[in-house]
Each structure stands twice: as structure tokens, then as C-alpha cells.
Scaffold this active site. Structure first.
Site, PDB file in Angstrom:
ATOM      1  N   GLN A   4      43.504  38.561  27.268  1.00 47.69           N
ATOM      2  CA  GLN A   4      44.314  39.364  28.182  1.00 47.69           C
ATOM      3  C   GLN A   4      45.088  38.516  29.196  1.00 47.69           C
ATOM      4  O   GLN A   4      45.756  39.055  30.069  1.00 47.69           O
ATOM      5  CB  GLN A   4      43.455  40.414  28.892  1.00 47.69           C
ATOM      6  CG  GLN A   4      42.463  39.857  29.899  1.00 47.69           C
ATOM      7  CD  GLN A   4      41.516  40.935  30.399  1.00 47.69           C
ATOM      8  OE1 GLN A   4      40.700  41.474  29.660  1.00 47.69           O
ATOM      9  NE2 GLN A   4      41.632  41.284  31.677  1.00 47.69           N
ATOM     10  N   HIS A  51      33.124  46.005  41.923  1.00 40.49           N
ATOM     11  CA  HIS A  51      32.341  46.039  40.677  1.00 40.49           C
ATOM     12  C   HIS A  51      31.008  46.747  40.909  1.00 40.49           C
ATOM     13  O   HIS A  51      30.561  47.549  40.086  1.00 40.49           O
ATOM     14  CB  HIS A  51      32.027  44.627  40.194  1.00 40.49           C
ATOM     15  CG  HIS A  51      33.219  43.772  39.917  1.00 40.49           C
ATOM     16  ND1 HIS A  51      33.563  42.685  40.688  1.00 40.49           N
ATOM     17  CD2 HIS A  51      34.149  43.832  38.938  1.00 40.49           C
ATOM     18  CE1 HIS A  51      34.639  42.110  40.183  1.00 40.49           C
ATOM     19  NE2 HIS A  51      35.023  42.781  39.130  1.00 40.49           N
ATOM     20  N   LEU A  86      31.623  38.852  40.875  1.00 41.68           N
ATOM     21  CA  LEU A  86      31.495  40.241  41.291  1.00 41.68           C
ATOM     22  C   LEU A  86      31.625  40.442  42.797  1.00 41.68           C
ATOM     23  O   LEU A  86      31.252  39.581  43.584  1.00 41.68           O
ATOM     24  CB  LEU A  86      30.141  40.792  40.814  1.00 41.68           C
ATOM     25  CG  LEU A  86      29.896  40.681  39.301  1.00 41.68           C
ATOM     26  CD1 LEU A  86      28.517  41.246  38.947  1.00 41.68           C
ATOM     27  CD2 LEU A  86      30.978  41.401  38.512  1.00 41.68           C
ATOM     28  N   SER A 109      39.129  42.231  45.307  1.00 39.80           N
ATOM     29  CA  SER A 109      39.539  41.639  44.041  1.00 39.80           C
ATOM     30  C   SER A 109      38.949  40.245  43.950  1.00 39.80           C
ATOM     31  O   SER A 109      38.850  39.533  44.959  1.00 39.80           O
ATOM     32  CB  SER A 109      41.068  41.547  43.983  1.00 39.80           C
ATOM     33  OG  SER A 109      41.472  40.671  42.945  1.00 39.80           O
ATOM     34  N   GLU A 143      32.024  44.059  45.802  1.00 38.50           N
ATOM     35  CA  GLU A 143      31.536  45.438  45.972  1.00 38.50           C
ATOM     36  C   GLU A 143      32.293  46.470  45.130  1.00 38.50           C
ATOM     37  O   GLU A 143      31.770  47.552  44.869  1.00 38.50           O
ATOM     38  CB  GLU A 143      31.563  45.828  47.444  1.00 38.50           C
ATOM     39  CG  GLU A 143      30.418  45.185  48.209  1.00 38.50           C
ATOM     40  CD  GLU A 143      30.664  45.164  49.702  1.00 38.50           C
ATOM     41  OE1 GLU A 143      31.147  46.183  50.246  1.00 38.50           O
ATOM     42  OE2 GLU A 143      30.381  44.121  50.318  1.00 38.50           O
TER      43      GLU A 143
HETATM   44  P1  AMP Z   1      37.648  42.831  36.652  1.00 39.81           P
HETATM   45  O1  AMP Z   1      36.403  42.010  36.786  1.00 39.81           O
HETATM   46  O2  AMP Z   1      38.701  42.490  37.649  1.00 39.81           O
HETATM   47  O3  AMP Z   1      38.160  42.906  35.238  1.00 39.81           O
HETATM   48  O4  AMP Z   1      37.232  44.322  37.015  1.00 39.81           O
HETATM   49  C1  AMP Z   1      36.184  44.967  36.332  1.00 39.81           C
HETATM   50  C2  AMP Z   1      36.173  46.420  36.708  1.00 39.81           C
HETATM   51  O5  AMP Z   1      35.982  46.545  38.114  1.00 39.81           O
HETATM   52  C3  AMP Z   1      37.498  47.133  36.375  1.00 39.81           C
HETATM   53  O6  AMP Z   1      37.211  48.434  35.896  1.00 39.81           O
HETATM   54  C4  AMP Z   1      38.174  47.187  37.715  1.00 39.81           C
HETATM   55  O7  AMP Z   1      39.088  48.252  37.842  1.00 39.81           O
HETATM   56  C5  AMP Z   1      36.999  47.370  38.650  1.00 39.81           C
HETATM   57  N1  AMP Z   1      37.358  46.955  40.005  1.00 39.81           N
HETATM   58  C6  AMP Z   1      37.837  45.751  40.392  1.00 39.81           C
HETATM   59  N2  AMP Z   1      38.121  45.761  41.712  1.00 39.81           N
HETATM   60  C7  AMP Z   1      37.795  46.994  42.164  1.00 39.81           C
HETATM   61  C8  AMP Z   1      37.856  47.627  43.442  1.00 39.81           C
HETATM   62  N3  AMP Z   1      38.303  46.991  44.521  1.00 39.81           N
HETATM   63  N4  AMP Z   1      37.432  48.899  43.528  1.00 39.81           N
HETATM   64  C9  AMP Z   1      36.988  49.581  42.435  1.00 39.81           C
HETATM   65  N5  AMP Z   1      36.909  49.036  41.208  1.00 39.81           N
HETATM   66  C10 AMP Z   1      37.303  47.759  41.073  1.00 39.81           C
END
Ligand code: AMP
Length: 282
Positions: free
Chosen positions: A61, A37, A33, A186, A35
Site C-alpha cells: 500500500q 488504535h 500503536l 496518527s 490511542e
Molecule cells: P494504521 O495503523 O494507521 O493503518 O491504522 C490502523 C487502524 O487504526 C485503521 O483502521 C485506522 O483508521 C485506525 N486509526 C488510526 N488513527 C486513528 C485515530 N486517530 N482514531 C481512530 N482510529 C484510528
């Protein structure tokens, strides 16, 4: 914070909350995680009485040549961060819990929405996303589920899934959280070496340039995309997969910007595939 690893534990706890009459929010994540998330968790906390986060690196996925094995994981650290946001429960299942032996039922958006943009090079990706998100929605039965605009195609496809399958949940989109220099946060940013980390700024710079042109009144997609492409092309470590302008709801390509628009990109920096985008609405 409750740590649940089985579907049964989640259902028992959510049933108890329902008895108490409280509302429940869900934030699906793959963990490691940051910021971005945590901003979803904070929105969950602001809009719902109890927030559930899922931490699950979803195998369905990832394509065969993608980074499923290498994807960063640190569940202890994730729990510490979640605890600080006031998260009520984290669901952290093993793959077998969500995909029992003989699993063969998928949820798929059978349209160009899932074939354009990232779907071009990741043909099974959104099937995996829709399948796991629909399972999580069935398990947690939240009032609201929170997703980042960072994954704008994913958000549009999930909104469509919820509509098409009459799911009783509100999907809330949350803004992109960025590093101070602009790079969209990310979990994959840790793959970047210092030189690549610098080069990766071409994505957010292209976003800023695109937004500036739109703000100045430019509505011709080709003009905007050409300027963004040229900026990214000037970065030697960048390899462009796509930079596209599409309708924000249908993800169909557009020539002129009007209504709800998504301008999205995927760019390799070295071996790391990064995405970024901006949305615009008239
Ligand atoms: P992930 O763990 O990459 O699958 O992301 C989980 C959730 O967090 C998804 O809804 C992403 O779109 C969101 N998310 C990831 N990175 C960001 C970011 N930089 N800003 C806002 N939401 C994010």
C-alpha cells in the site's frame, strides 16, 4: 496474549475458539500503536469474545516514493499496549508470510472511489489496502472487523469490498481519536518537529470550522470548503493536497450537503502528509 507470526498459528487458534463457540473480532493495524488504535481494540473487546490485532507494515500500500522504510515500528511497545487492552492474539507476520514468492493476485476497487481524494496521489494505495485486508479477513475469519473513521476513504472502500465480494464479516467504523488540542492521532505525528506539530493544528481547526458551518445550516459545499481552505492556507507550513466534500458512501463529489456526507482533507505539514475529516448525516 498469543504472539503469532504464521498464518497456520492464527488458523489453529481461531479454530480452537470456534470449537469453544466464542466470537472473534479483528483490528488490522500497521503498528506503532496509539490511542486511536487502542480505541478499536476496546470496541473489539466490547463487541467480541476474543480480539485479534494484526501489526504489519503492508508494503503493497506504499508507493515508490512513500515512507515504507521510514514508517515507525516498535513491536515490543505495541505488544505491551495490546496486552493492556485485553487483546487475545497479535498477528505479526514477515512480509514473505503474506506475500510469498511469485505473489500476483490483488483485490482492487476499480472505480473512482479509489481514484478520488487520497487515490489521486496514491494510485496503488487502496489496491494494497484491499489486498491485505482481504487476506487478513480470510486468515482470521472474524465475525467483526474494526476500522477508524480517521481513514474514511479506506473505511468506505473496505465496506464496498465486503459487499461486492460477499464477505461474511461485519465492518465496524469507530470515531476519530484526537490529541487534547484536536490533532487526530496518527503514527506519522512523530515525524513532526515542534513547530510543525503546532502548524498541524490547522487540519483539526478546519474540521471544526466546517462542522460549525454545517451546524449553522450551511449546505453549499463550495462555501464550506472555501472557508476551510482559507484557514489552512493561512498556515505557512501547510501545503494543501485536497479539501473535498463527497458522498459518504460512493465518494462522488457533491455540490450540496445532503444524506451522508464526508468532508475530507490531506495536507502536507513540511514533509509529513496528514489527513483529517468529518462525516455528517442528515
Ligand atoms: P494504521 O495503523 O494507521 O493503518 O491504522 C490502523 C487502524 O487504526 C485503521 O483502521 C485506522 O483508521 C485506525 N486509526 C488510526 N488513527 C486513528 C485515530 N486517530 N482514531 C481512530 N482510529 C484510528
Amino acid at each position: 496474549m498469543i504472539i503469532a507470526t504464521t498464518i497456520a498459528e492464527v488458523r489453529t487458534q481461531v479454530a480452537e475458539w470456534r470449537r469453544q463457540g466464542v466470537t472473534v473480532g479483528l483490528v488490522p493495524t500497521m503498528g506503532y500503536l496509539h490511542e486511536g488504535h487502542l480505541s478499536l481494540l476496546l470496541s473489539g473487546g466490547a463487541q467480541c469474545d476474543r480480539t485479534v490485532a494484526s501489526v504489519f507494515v503492508n508494503p503493497t500500500q506504499f508507493g515508490p516514493n512513500e515512507d515504507f522504510d521510514a514508517y515507525p515500528r516498535d513491536f515490543e511497545r505495541d505488544c505491551a499496549l495490546l496486552e493492556r487492552t485485553g487483546c487475545a492474539m497479535v498477528f505479526h507476520p514477515e512480509a514473505e508470510e503474506l506475500y510469498p514468492d511469485g505473489f500476483c493476485t490483488y483485490v482492487e476497487n476499480d472505480s473512482d472511489m479509489a481514484r478520488v481524494l487520497c487515490g489521486r496521489t496514491r494510485p496503488i494505495h487502496f489496491r494494497g489496502v484491499c489486498t491485505v485486508v482481504s487476506k487478513l479477513l480470510h486468515i482470521v475469519t472474524p465475525d467483526k472487523a474494526f476500522f477508524g473513521q480517521k481513514d474514511a476513504q479506506q473505511l468506505a472502500i473496505i465496506r464496498r469490498m465486503v459487499r461486492d465480494l460477499s464477505m461474511d464479516v461485519e465492518i465496524v467504523g469507530c470515531p476519530i481519536v484526537r490529541e487534547p488540542d484536536g490533532l487526530a492521532k496518527s503514527s506519522r505525528n512523530i515525524y513532526l518537529n515542534p513547530q510543525e506539530r503546532q502548524a498541524a493544528l490547522c487540519l483539526s481547526k478546519a474540521v471544526t470550522l466546517g462542522q460549525k458551518l454545517v451546524t449553522e445550516g450551511q449546505r453549499d459545499a463550495k462555501t464550506i470548503l472555501s472557508a476551510m481552505l482559507a484557514l489552512i492556507d493561512a498556515e505557512p507550513l501547510a501545503q494543501i493536497e485536497y479539501v473535498s466534500a463527497v458522498d459518504g458512501n460512493t465518494l462522488a463529489p457533491i455540490q450540496r450537503l445532503s444524506g451522508t456526507v464526508l468532508v475530507a482533507m490531506a495536507v502536507y505539514i513540511g514533509k509529513t502528509r496528514l489527513i483529517d475529516n468529518f462525516s455528517w448525516e442528515e
